[in-house]
Motif scaffolding. Structure first.
Motif, PDB file in Angstrom:
ATOM      1  N   ASP A  54       4.992   9.038  -1.774  1.00 33.14           N
ATOM      2  CA  ASP A  54       6.252   8.922  -2.512  1.00 33.14           C
ATOM      3  C   ASP A  54       6.374   7.604  -3.268  1.00 33.14           C
ATOM      4  O   ASP A  54       7.205   7.474  -4.174  1.00 33.14           O
ATOM      5  CB  ASP A  54       7.455   9.115  -1.591  1.00 33.14           C
ATOM      6  CG  ASP A  54       7.525   8.092  -0.460  1.00 33.14           C
ATOM      7  OD1 ASP A  54       6.871   7.043  -0.553  1.00 33.14           O
ATOM      8  OD2 ASP A  54       8.243   8.353   0.522  1.00 33.14           O
ATOM      9  N   GLY A  55       5.575   6.596  -2.898  1.00 36.21           N
ATOM     10  CA  GLY A  55       5.608   5.327  -3.614  1.00 36.21           C
ATOM     11  C   GLY A  55       6.842   4.490  -3.355  1.00 36.21           C
ATOM     12  O   GLY A  55       7.092   3.512  -4.058  1.00 36.21           O
ATOM     13  N   GLU A  56       7.631   4.825  -2.355  1.00 31.28           N
ATOM     14  CA  GLU A  56       8.872   4.116  -2.081  1.00 31.28           C
ATOM     15  C   GLU A  56       8.728   3.120  -0.929  1.00 31.28           C
ATOM     16  O   GLU A  56       9.712   2.724  -0.313  1.00 31.28           O
ATOM     17  CB  GLU A  56       9.996   5.116  -1.770  1.00 31.28           C
ATOM     18  CG  GLU A  56      10.317   6.075  -2.905  1.00 31.28           C
ATOM     19  CD  GLU A  56      10.911   5.374  -4.130  1.00 31.28           C
ATOM     20  OE1 GLU A  56      11.243   4.177  -4.025  1.00 31.28           O
ATOM     21  OE2 GLU A  56      11.038   6.041  -5.176  1.00 31.28           O
ATOM     22  N   GLY A  57       7.498   2.697  -0.643  1.00 33.66           N
ATOM     23  CA  GLY A  57       7.295   1.730   0.430  1.00 33.66           C
ATOM     24  C   GLY A  57       7.996   0.409   0.190  1.00 33.66           C
ATOM     25  O   GLY A  57       8.461  -0.246   1.135  1.00 33.66           O
ATOM     26  N   LEU A  58       8.097   0.000  -1.080  1.00 36.06           N
ATOM     27  CA  LEU A  58       8.786  -1.251  -1.377  1.00 36.06           C
ATOM     28  C   LEU A  58      10.277  -1.161  -1.076  1.00 36.06           C
ATOM     29  O   LEU A  58      10.890  -2.145  -0.648  1.00 36.06           O
ATOM     30  CB  LEU A  58       8.574  -1.626  -2.848  1.00 36.06           C
ATOM     31  CG  LEU A  58       7.401  -2.573  -3.136  1.00 36.06           C
ATOM     32  CD1 LEU A  58       7.277  -2.825  -4.628  1.00 36.06           C
ATOM     33  CD2 LEU A  58       7.564  -3.895  -2.400  1.00 36.06           C
ATOM     34  N   GLU A  59      10.876   0.007  -1.313  1.00 40.19           N
ATOM     35  CA  GLU A  59      12.293   0.157  -0.993  1.00 40.19           C
ATOM     36  C   GLU A  59      12.525  -0.025   0.507  1.00 40.19           C
ATOM     37  O   GLU A  59      13.531  -0.603   0.926  1.00 40.19           O
ATOM     38  CB  GLU A  59      12.790   1.540  -1.441  1.00 40.19           C
ATOM     39  CG  GLU A  59      12.708   1.786  -2.937  1.00 40.19           C
ATOM     40  CD  GLU A  59      13.546   0.808  -3.741  1.00 40.19           C
ATOM     41  OE1 GLU A  59      14.590   0.352  -3.223  1.00 40.19           O
ATOM     42  OE2 GLU A  59      13.169   0.494  -4.883  1.00 40.19           O
ATOM     43  N   CYS A 111       0.864  -1.173   0.000  1.00 39.80           N
ATOM     44  CA  CYS A 111       0.000   0.000   0.000  1.00 39.80           C
ATOM     45  C   CYS A 111       0.905   1.229   0.000  1.00 39.80           C
ATOM     46  O   CYS A 111       1.734   1.406   0.903  1.00 39.80           O
ATOM     47  CB  CYS A 111      -0.901   0.002   1.235  1.00 39.80           C
ATOM     48  SG  CYS A 111      -1.808   1.549   1.476  1.00 39.80           S
ATOM     49  N   ALA A 112       0.764   2.080  -1.019  1.00 35.94           N
ATOM     50  CA  ALA A 112       1.681   3.208  -1.173  1.00 35.94           C
ATOM     51  C   ALA A 112       1.551   4.219  -0.041  1.00 35.94           C
ATOM     52  O   ALA A 112       2.510   4.924   0.280  1.00 35.94           O
ATOM     53  CB  ALA A 112       1.433   3.897  -2.518  1.00 35.94           C
ATOM     54  N   ARG A 113       0.379   4.309   0.563  1.00 38.07           N
ATOM     55  CA  ARG A 113       0.168   5.296   1.636  1.00 38.07           C
ATOM     56  C   ARG A 113       0.655   4.786   2.993  1.00 38.07           C
ATOM     57  O   ARG A 113       1.143   5.539   3.815  1.00 38.07           O
ATOM     58  CB  ARG A 113      -1.321   5.641   1.724  1.00 38.07           C
ATOM     59  CG  ARG A 113      -1.801   6.569   0.617  1.00 38.07           C
ATOM     60  CD  ARG A 113      -1.366   8.009   0.844  1.00 38.07           C
ATOM     61  NE  ARG A 113      -1.650   8.867  -0.287  1.00 38.07           N
ATOM     62  CZ  ARG A 113      -2.794   9.494  -0.495  1.00 38.07           C
ATOM     63  NH1 ARG A 113      -3.795   9.324   0.344  1.00 38.07           N
ATOM     64  NH2 ARG A 113      -2.953  10.266  -1.551  1.00 38.07           N
TER      65      ARG A 113
END
Length: 242
Positions: free
Chosen positions: A175-180, A75-77
């Protein structure tokens, strides 16, 4: 994510399956034909030297490893892990995100936006996939694609104007960087899972993802409580000056 598993022997190619986090493994073959042609991909990608991951993998690596990586979504948020799939003897191909999205659409519906490091290249494959047909049925106009903030500046300016989330209405400050952040956590599992069997490796990853998910959810609760306390305390502090 380079969570590779070394084969114990040449015929060690059995695939471990699980419905927890890894349902997309069963759908990879459905989207294997949805890879765009090299000519179409070249025409659609932005004019930059940015590379998210090699789409190919050397034969030497393929001979030694069966699972050659991990593709996932959060989840990006809120950075909560959603769905994942193993990459088998290949680099990062678009069939992996298509399989992951297929599961997400089934679980959460079509009212979603997509943030991906190479969204500018991925959109062509997404449009010809079965998942794309589901979006057409469920009011396609609502979907938005964006590149993640950290990776956006490696794309060309024309690509940023179209795909940078700061220029897309409704993306807010996500920011969409949750996977990082998740990959940073899973980096601790690389060495320990390298020599495991497929089943033991998958079980270890599921346990790690489950812990991470619960930790993120618990963190949201603590944030909400502390935020409410600070909001209530502020007017009370001001009353002391009256």
């Amino acid at each position: 994510m380079q969570l590779r598993r070394r084969k114990a022997q040449d015929d060690d190619v059995a695939k471990a399956r699980s419905n927890r986090f890894f349902s997309a493994d069963e759908l990879q073959s459905r989207h294997a034909t949805n890879e765009v042609s090299q000519n179409q991909e070249k025409a659609d990608q932005c004019q930059s030297d940015f590379k998210a991951a090699n789409l190919t993998i050397t034969s030497k690596t393929m001979n030694h490893f069966h699972e050659t990586g991990l593709f996932g979504s959060v989840c990006a948020r809120h950075n909560i892990p959603l769905e994942f799939t193993n990459m088998y003897q290949s680099g990062e191909k678009f069939k992996y995100p298509l399989a992951v999205l297929d599961v997400i659409l089934q679980k959460y519906g079509s009212n979603v936006n997509i943030m991906y490091d190479i969204a500018c290249r991925f959109e062509s494959s997404f449009k010809v996939s079965e998942s794309w047909l589901k979006y057409i049925i469920n009011n396609l106009e609502s979907v938005k694609m964006a590149v993640t903030v950290f990776h956006a500046y490696a794309h060309s300016m024309s690509c940023q104007v179209k795909y940078h989330p700061r220029y897309i209405e409704g993306m807010g400050l996500t920011d969409g960087e949750g996977l990082e952040r998740l990959w940073s956590y899973l980096g601790g599992f690389v060495a320990m899972t390298r020599q495991m069997s497929a089943k033991r490796r998958l079980s270890t990853l599921i346990n790690g993802l489950t812990y991470y998910k619960h930790d993120r959810i618990h963190g949201l609760r603590k944030y909400n409580i502390s935020n409410k306390i600070s909001i209530v305390a502020q007017p009370l502090d001001k009353l002391n000056y009256l």
